[in-house]
Design a protein around this motif. Structure first.
Motif, PDB file in Angstrom:
ATOM      1  N   VAL A 376      -3.048   8.753   3.192  1.00 22.48           N
ATOM      2  CA  VAL A 376      -2.345   7.320   3.512  1.00 22.48           C
ATOM      3  C   VAL A 376      -2.110   6.769   2.117  1.00 22.48           C
ATOM      4  O   VAL A 376      -2.693   7.060   1.062  1.00 22.48           O
ATOM      5  CB  VAL A 376      -3.347   6.604   4.236  1.00 22.48           C
ATOM      6  CG1 VAL A 376      -3.588   7.007   5.713  1.00 22.48           C
ATOM      7  CG2 VAL A 376      -4.877   6.384   3.757  1.00 22.48           C
ATOM      8  N   GLU A 377      -1.215   5.737   2.231  1.00 26.77           N
ATOM      9  CA  GLU A 377      -1.079   4.643   1.014  1.00 26.77           C
ATOM     10  C   GLU A 377      -1.923   3.840   1.062  1.00 26.77           C
ATOM     11  O   GLU A 377      -2.146   3.299   2.063  1.00 26.77           O
ATOM     12  CB  GLU A 377       0.399   4.259   1.231  1.00 26.77           C
ATOM     13  CG  GLU A 377       1.498   5.102   1.041  1.00 26.77           C
ATOM     14  CD  GLU A 377       1.737   5.527  -0.387  1.00 26.77           C
ATOM     15  OE1 GLU A 377       1.486   4.728  -1.333  1.00 26.77           O
ATOM     16  OE2 GLU A 377       2.009   6.635  -0.527  1.00 26.77           O
ATOM     17  N   VAL A 378      -2.666   3.566   0.049  1.00 23.91           N
ATOM     18  CA  VAL A 378      -3.703   2.514   0.087  1.00 23.91           C
ATOM     19  C   VAL A 378      -3.421   1.269  -0.772  1.00 23.91           C
ATOM     20  O   VAL A 378      -2.800   1.080  -1.800  1.00 23.91           O
ATOM     21  CB  VAL A 378      -4.948   3.229  -0.870  1.00 23.91           C
ATOM     22  CG1 VAL A 378      -6.315   2.370  -1.124  1.00 23.91           C
ATOM     23  CG2 VAL A 378      -5.442   4.270  -0.111  1.00 23.91           C
ATOM     24  N   GLY A 379      -3.692   0.005   0.150  1.00 26.18           N
ATOM     25  CA  GLY A 379      -3.552  -1.097  -0.524  1.00 26.18           C
ATOM     26  C   GLY A 379      -2.173  -2.083  -0.438  1.00 26.18           C
ATOM     27  O   GLY A 379      -1.745  -2.698  -1.217  1.00 26.18           O
ATOM     28  N   GLY A 380      -1.534  -1.401   0.694  1.00 25.28           N
ATOM     29  CA  GLY A 380      -0.380  -2.285   0.968  1.00 25.28           C
ATOM     30  C   GLY A 380       0.039  -3.535   1.770  1.00 25.28           C
ATOM     31  O   GLY A 380      -1.432  -3.998   1.781  1.00 25.28           O
ATOM     32  N   ARG A 381       0.813  -3.939   2.502  1.00 25.18           N
ATOM     33  CA  ARG A 381       0.951  -5.127   3.074  1.00 25.18           C
ATOM     34  C   ARG A 381      -0.052  -5.233   4.394  1.00 25.18           C
ATOM     35  O   ARG A 381      -0.639  -4.469   5.014  1.00 25.18           O
ATOM     36  CB  ARG A 381       2.283  -5.362   3.525  1.00 25.18           C
ATOM     37  CG  ARG A 381       3.301  -5.507   2.446  1.00 25.18           C
ATOM     38  CD  ARG A 381       4.835  -5.645   2.695  1.00 25.18           C
ATOM     39  NE  ARG A 381       5.121  -6.719   3.364  1.00 25.18           N
ATOM     40  CZ  ARG A 381       6.191  -7.226   3.798  1.00 25.18           C
ATOM     41  NH1 ARG A 381       7.333  -6.351   3.776  1.00 25.18           N
ATOM     42  NH2 ARG A 381       6.395  -8.326   4.334  1.00 25.18           N
TER      43      ARG A 381
END
Ligand SMILES: Nc1ncnc2c1ncn2[C@@H]1O[C@H](COP(=O)(O)OP(=O)(O)O)[C@@H](O)[C@H]1O
Ligand SMILES: C[C@@](O)(CCOP(=O)(O)O)CC(=O)O
Ligand SMILES: [Mg+2]
Length: 388
Positions: A376-381
């Motif tokens: 997963v992409e971490v720290g997004g919107r």
């Protein structure tokens, strides 16, 4: 009357779950998997039952509806308080449990009763007993430690508050599909979502709804949080053991252990607090050369490993989680459970120099146990809103 559509992300907890309920700091980050709620208000019906409130829970394949007159009788109208979120009373909880008893929810899906109560409470508190139709769907595994309950409450609260005209999304330019809310609007959504989380979790810390609402990576302690700027990308592999568990029961289990062994658990919680504090300062360190990046990742891994040991002390590990830990350790990779534990998901830190083939081998071996792996992409919107 148009559509009000909001989406809110799930999260990972890098350090501090459970201990955060007892006053420790914890670190969480939004991930790019969302729960989306869309809401249509319907015109008031001339019929005797004054129309219906319907909710279509796509992930469960179940649709529920209640005549507005029945909701009014059970829960009354509490519209005046839309700008001052308040907790659900025990009378209201009992009234909703009675409404849900009539629904004949299949035994293997009985866990959705908590989500339905949160939905009914938020709907009637924010919009009153007026007719409407909501559809909820999620990219997240439900009840697996990735904060689906908070994403559910945040996305529903966002859509309901927008429909009530209590919050208003801003769009950067005409072509942006997803807009965002200002800080005060987000705060109102967050407070309502927290009331929903209380219905689902019993005693939530508030970290999950905060990170789902505001996004990014946060350090959370005693209801307050600060944003963390992660200077180097944090890459995590998530393994879903597919072992079902329930956050409310696990949180209650830790509280019982705390009351049985107050001194011992106070030391455990204080140790977790130190881990979270140290982890937050390491995450914010800006390093550039390979050696410094590797040293930073080694420190993060060691803190995760220590946190996992303390989670075991709290009684929230599980044999499936231990299998994931043992498997990743064969490849020198460090893992910890994330969320409430007892099954659900595990985080494995992916060092920046890890070869693709080692990552593939690890994933293959984990999947051979019947687990599901994904990145997963971490720290997004956080919460976003879409024009209907
Ligand atoms: N998309 C959804 N549809 C229906 N119920 C949901 C959904 N997302 C969350 N829930 C509710 O939240 C509960 C899971 O919350 P919880 O046990 O805290 O696990 P987690 O938050 O880690 O996924 C479910 O049992 C259900 O009641
Ligand atoms: C265990 C806890 O720290 C996190 C629970 O997360 P989840 O519902 O398992 O995704 C509880 C809380 O902080 O409210
Ligand atoms: Mg939850």
């Amino acid at each position: 009357m148009g559509e009000f559509r909001a989406r809110a992300p799930g999260k990972i907890i890098l350090a501090g779950e459970h201990a955060v309920v007892h006053g420790s700091a914890a670190i969480a980050a939004a991930i790019d998997l969302y729960t989306q709620s869309s809401l249509h208000l319907l015109p008031p019906s001339e019929e005797e039952d004054a129309g219906k409130v319907e909710v279509d829970l796509r992930d469960t394949g179940l649709v529920f509806s209640w005549p507005c007159s029945q909701l009014w009788e059970a829960l009354g109208d509490k519209l005046a308080g839309v700008n001052s979120p308040r907790p659900c009373s025990s009378d209201e909880l009992a009234a909703m449990a009675k409404l849900l008893e009539q629904e004949e929810i299949p035994e293997d899906k009985i866990w959705i009763a908590a989500g339905l109560s949160a939905f009914l409470y938020l709907y009637t508190s924010i919009l009153g007993c007026r007719p409407g139709k909501a559809v909820v769907k999620s990219d997240l595994p439900l009840g697996a430690g990735l904060g689906s309950s908070a994403a559910f409450c945040v996305s529903i609260s966002g859509a309901l508050l927008a429909a009530a005209g209590a919050v208003c999304a801003q769009f950067g330019n005409a072509r942006t599909e997803w807009g965002s809310f200002g800080k005060d609007d987000l705060e109102l959504v967050n407070q309502w979502a927290f009331q929903g989380e209380k219905i689902i979790h019993g005693k939530p810390s508030g970290i999950d709804n905060a990170v789902s609402t505001f996004g990014s990576m946060i350090k959370f302690k005693n209801g307050e949080f600060t944003n963390l700027i992660s200077r180097n990308p944090v890459k995590m592999l998530i393994t879903d053991t597919r072992v079902g568990r329930n956050t409310k029961a696990l949180v209650a289990g830790v509280s019982e252990r705390v009351s049985r062994h107050p001194d011992a658990l106070a030391s455990v919680i204080s140790a977790v607090n130190s881990i979270s504090e140290e982890l937050s300062s390491i995450v914010e360190l800006a390093v550039e050369d390979e050696i410094a990046i590797t040293a930073k990742e080694e420190k993060l891994a060691e803190l995760m490993e220590m946190n996992q040991g303390l989670l075991q002390c709290m009684g929230v590990s599980h044999s499936s989680l231990e299998t994931v830990l043992r498997t990743t350790l064969k490849y020198n990779l460090v893992s910890k459970l994330t969320g409430a534990g007892g099954g659900g998901c595990v985080l494995t830190l992916i060092p920046s120099l890890l070869s693709k083939s080692v990552l593939e081998k690890t994933t293959d071996e984990l999947e051979s146990h019947g687990f599901r792996c994904f990145q997963v992409e971490v720290g997004g919107r956080g919460l976003q809103f879409c024009r209907g």
